[in-house]
Design a protein around this motif. Structure first.
Motif, short mmCIF file in Angstrom:
data_model
loop_
_atom_site.label_atom_id
_atom_site.label_comp_id
_atom_site.label_asym_id
_atom_site.label_seq_id
_atom_site.Cartn_x
_atom_site.Cartn_y
_atom_site.Cartn_z
N THR A 1 84.56 56.33 67.53
CA THR A 1 84.00 57.62 67.09
C THR A 1 83.07 58.16 68.17
OG1 THR A 1 82.18 56.49 65.96
CG2 THR A 1 84.16 56.98 64.67
N LEU A 2 82.87 59.45 68.15
CA LEU A 2 81.97 60.09 69.09
C LEU A 2 80.62 60.35 68.43
CD1 LEU A 2 84.39 62.77 70.61
CD2 LEU A 2 83.92 60.47 71.47
N ASP A 3 79.56 60.32 69.21
CA ASP A 3 78.25 60.67 68.66
C ASP A 3 78.16 62.19 68.50
OD1 ASP A 3 77.87 61.64 71.26
OD2 ASP A 3 76.49 60.04 71.84
N GLU B 1 80.66 65.09 69.91
CA GLU B 1 81.39 65.88 68.90
C GLU B 1 81.15 67.37 69.12
OE1 GLU B 1 83.57 65.40 66.64
OE2 GLU B 1 83.63 63.23 66.39
N ALA B 2 79.92 67.73 69.49
CA ALA B 2 79.63 69.14 69.77
C ALA B 2 80.41 69.61 70.99
CB ALA B 2 78.13 69.32 69.98
N VAL B 3 80.53 68.77 72.01
CA VAL B 3 81.31 69.11 73.19
C VAL B 3 82.78 69.28 72.82
CG1 VAL B 3 82.10 68.29 75.44
CG2 VAL B 3 79.71 67.96 74.77
N LEU B 4 83.32 68.31 72.09
CA LEU B 4 84.73 68.34 71.70
C LEU B 4 85.06 69.62 70.93
CD1 LEU B 4 86.96 65.50 70.43
CD2 LEU B 4 86.68 67.50 68.97
N GLY B 5 84.14 70.05 70.08
CA GLY B 5 84.40 71.23 69.26
C GLY B 5 84.52 72.52 70.05
N LEU B 6 84.07 72.51 71.31
CA LEU B 6 84.14 73.71 72.14
C LEU B 6 85.31 73.68 73.11
CD1 LEU B 6 80.36 74.33 72.96
CD2 LEU B 6 81.77 75.38 71.18
N GLY C 1 85.83 58.13 76.02
CA GLY C 1 85.81 58.49 74.60
C GLY C 1 86.17 59.94 74.34
N LEU C 2 85.58 60.87 75.11
CA LEU C 2 85.84 62.29 74.88
C LEU C 2 87.28 62.67 75.17
CD1 LEU C 2 84.93 65.16 74.19
CD2 LEU C 2 84.13 65.38 76.56
N PRO C 3 87.84 62.37 76.35
CA PRO C 3 89.23 62.78 76.59
C PRO C 3 90.22 62.10 75.66
CG PRO C 3 88.39 61.46 78.41
CD PRO C 3 87.23 61.80 77.56
N THR C 4 89.95 60.87 75.27
CA THR C 4 90.83 60.18 74.32
C THR C 4 90.89 60.93 73.00
OG1 THR C 4 90.43 58.02 75.33
CG2 THR C 4 91.20 58.04 73.05
N GLU C 5 89.72 61.33 72.49
CA GLU C 5 89.69 62.05 71.22
C GLU C 5 90.24 63.46 71.35
OE1 GLU C 5 88.82 60.87 68.00
OE2 GLU C 5 89.28 59.13 69.24
N LEU C 6 90.04 64.09 72.50
CA LEU C 6 90.62 65.42 72.71
C LEU C 6 92.14 65.38 72.58
CD1 LEU C 6 88.51 66.69 75.75
CD2 LEU C 6 88.58 67.74 73.48
N VAL C 7 92.75 64.35 73.15
CA VAL C 7 94.21 64.22 73.05
C VAL C 7 94.62 63.83 71.64
CG1 VAL C 7 96.20 62.88 73.85
CG2 VAL C 7 94.51 63.71 75.50
N ARG C 8 93.95 62.86 71.07
CA ARG C 8 94.32 62.38 69.73
C ARG C 8 94.24 63.48 68.68
NH1 ARG C 8 91.10 56.59 69.78
NH2 ARG C 8 92.89 55.24 70.26
N ARG C 9 93.23 64.32 68.78
CA ARG C 9 93.03 65.36 67.77
C ARG C 9 93.76 66.66 68.08
NH1 ARG C 9 86.54 64.85 66.29
NH2 ARG C 9 86.32 62.61 66.74
N GLY C 10 94.48 66.68 69.16
CA GLY C 10 95.27 67.86 69.48
C GLY C 10 94.50 69.01 70.09
#
Length: 225
Positions: free
Chosen positions: A3-5, A9-14, A29-38
């Motif tokens: 999970t991201l802190d 999460e604020a960065v990912l949302g933008l 963590g960030l690029p992995t979640e960016l890909v996973r969440r589309g």
């Protein structure tokens, strides 16, 4: 699943992009979640030093995303080809470090930037106004301290975000944040007022900074009325 802190999460949302580059990825963590969440189709990770580079590579392998996340060694945006990516993120760094990366990027600069500096982002807001980037979104994220997260987009004309606001306060605290108010911003501004008050005297830099903080405090108060 990692999970991201709140900060990341604020960065990912933008970020919404086809191909995105994350500079200084911190365990991927960030690029992995960016890909996973589309949020992105593909991602590139850039690391300057061999230790973090290998950590990122192993994290991508464990995530099973080696075909969609490319890990590259290099300084800032240098490993990215011109027009290869549509957006970039730079997080967890000092403002001057981020600014140095942006100033060295040249033709590799993408049209969208999401940055999270570990200190005051006023210098980055000032840079963006001169470099043809508009501040289109900004958030504050709680954590060890209050983290600013900003999204810049390359657009023509003057940035409308600053219209009607006292410029010094808007550059220091953020035009979107001043208009929105919010508990985190009010806490940040009030902490500055308390810290600067005993240091302020005519002619001192602290006096100018205190006046900027007081102006921002007035805007925060008006936004709640």
């Amino acid at each position: 699943m990692p999970t991201l802190d709140a900060r990341l999460e604020a960065v990912l949302g933008l970020i919404r992009s086809d191909v995105h580059v994350d500079v200084g990825s911190d365990h991927a963590g960030l690029p992995t979640e960016l890909v996973r969440r589309g949020h992105v189709r593909r991602a590139i990770i850039v690391e300057l030093n061999s230790g973090p580079l290998e950590v990122a590579r192993q994290a991508v392998i464990r995530a099973g995303l080696g075909d969609r996340i490319d890990v590259r060694a290099g300084d800032g945006l240098a490993p990215v080809s011109p027009d290869e990516v549509q957006s970039a993120s730079l997080t967890g760094m000092g403002t001057r470090t981020i600014l140095g990366i942006l100033n060295r990027a040249g033709e590799r600069m993408p049209p969208v930037l999401v940055v999270q500096p570990n200190d005051s982002p006023a210098v980055l807001r000032t840079w963006a106004r001169a470099a043809g980037y508009h501040l289109t979104a900004e958030h504050l994220a709680p954590g060890f301290w209050i983290y600013p997260v900003l999204r810049f987009e390359r657009l023509t004309g003057s940035d409308p975000a600053y219209a009607g606001l006292p410029l010094t306060a808007a550059l220091r605290y953020g035009p979107h944040l001043l208009r929105a108010g919010g508990d985190l911003l009010r806490r940040q501004v009030w902490d500055d007022v308390v810290r600067l008050t005993p240091l302020a005297a005519p002619g001192r830099p602290a006096q100018r900074d205190l006046e900027t903080a007081q102006t921002a405090l007035d805007w925060c108060s008006e936004s709640t009325q």
